[in-house]
Enzyme design. Sequence first.
Site, PDB file in Angstrom:
ATOM      1  N   CYS A 136     -40.982 -17.113  36.636  1.00  0.00           N
ATOM      2  CA  CYS A 136     -40.725 -17.240  38.075  1.00  0.00           C
ATOM      3  C   CYS A 136     -39.346 -17.828  38.343  1.00  0.00           C
ATOM      4  O   CYS A 136     -39.151 -19.050  38.282  1.00  0.00           O
ATOM      5  CB  CYS A 136     -41.805 -18.119  38.698  1.00  0.00           C
ATOM      6  SG  CYS A 136     -41.526 -18.462  40.438  1.00  0.00           S
ATOM      7  N   CYS A 139     -39.169 -20.276  41.198  1.00  0.00           N
ATOM      8  CA  CYS A 139     -39.648 -21.628  40.914  1.00  0.00           C
ATOM      9  C   CYS A 139     -38.665 -22.384  40.027  1.00  0.00           C
ATOM     10  O   CYS A 139     -38.442 -23.578  40.222  1.00  0.00           O
ATOM     11  CB  CYS A 139     -40.981 -21.585  40.176  1.00  0.00           C
ATOM     12  SG  CYS A 139     -42.133 -20.367  40.768  1.00  0.00           S
ATOM     13  N   ASP A 140     -38.091 -21.705  39.035  1.00  0.00           N
ATOM     14  CA  ASP A 140     -37.366 -22.425  37.979  1.00  0.00           C
ATOM     15  C   ASP A 140     -35.868 -22.119  37.902  1.00  0.00           C
ATOM     16  O   ASP A 140     -35.161 -22.758  37.113  1.00  0.00           O
ATOM     17  CB  ASP A 140     -38.004 -22.106  36.615  1.00  0.00           C
ATOM     18  CG  ASP A 140     -39.476 -22.489  36.586  1.00  0.00           C
ATOM     19  OD1 ASP A 140     -39.823 -23.512  37.204  1.00  0.00           O
ATOM     20  OD2 ASP A 140     -40.278 -21.775  35.965  1.00  0.00           O
TER      21      ASP A 140
END
Length: 329
Positions: A136, A139-140
Amino acid sequence: MQTEHHEVAILGAGPAGLTAAIYAARARLDTIVFEGPQPGGQLTITTEVENYPGFEHGILGPELMDIFRRQAQRFGARSVYETIARVDFHHYPFMLWSDTGKPYSADTVIIATGASAKKLGVPGEAEYIGYGISACATCDGFFFRDRHVYVVGGGDTAMEEALFLTRFAQRVTIIHRRQEFRASKIMQERVRSNSKIDFLLDTVVEEFLGEQRDGVRRLTAIRTRNVRTGEEQLLPADGVFVAIGHQPNTDIFRGFLEMDEQGYIITQVRSTYTSIPGVFACGDVQDKVYRQAVTAAGSGCMAAMDAERWLEAFRHARGETPFVVSSPR
Ligand code: NDP
């Protein structure tokens, strides 16, 4: 623990589950939504959604799902932040147990548990997930500012991840096992015209390698192999985003419902009926072809209407209610 009963239990809260909740609650059915491990579903780990009709200029995935949820709640659907861990569809009313151990029963069940990102299944992967390997970018991606990162895959997800990562990374290399991409033309064009993105084609990742420094695990390199020449390379890597597709979240339904060889729930043609009357399936858990938010939402609507009509007919057959065929809203 006392069993809590509902007329409709919806498992999953992506576009399919929440659309089913809007329709079921609006049909005045007592509806509970088990949000599961990823409330909002896969759209909560994407950025801009440009192709959901009605949003001319696009909308952020998490924001879109918040709107879906509020709309379902407006009609009385109740969301609980629990995951169903076990079911018994041989018992009626259907039995469900959440990960808290709490038992629930339901007159009808709508399965909208979606699909999860696939893993490569090579050495080192399990060890470095969360320590340099991610599925992701939204997200990261932030953790890879000014670094060189890799994206594995050749579909739209891989292209989208690569484009998003250029906001942070100094360089993004897409590793794909073939020469041709499966991604849509528009996404390919965007990727090819981005100067921060390059390609390593006909190549597979064979191993993830890393180190332990000051008690913290960290990915440092990948071993790749060219599938045409057999040539292997050891490449320094700060981050690798694996974007190779998805698998349906159907483990808990094995032994109850008919599934195909990949684990997708089989539904009847042009309906959401599964192999057990009263259990319906919608969204990515039963669709490996379209897999779009809008098609998932459409099938969520179908599942709620199928569940409502099935319940009416079932109650009528038991002499509980006069038979009323609901008209489409
Ligand atoms: P896809 O199944 O479309 O693509 C998966 C990619 O991963 C393929 O290129 C495949 O290679 C590769 N792959 C699969 N398994 C392996 C493996 N073991 N090792 C190496 N490579 C592997 O999945 P996506 O998640 O990209 O897309 C799913 C659906 O969602 C599609 O319908 C897509 O259009 C849609 N989508 C749409 C978006 C948008 O419109 N904005 C954004 C993201 C997704 P190969 O090609 O050789 O099979």
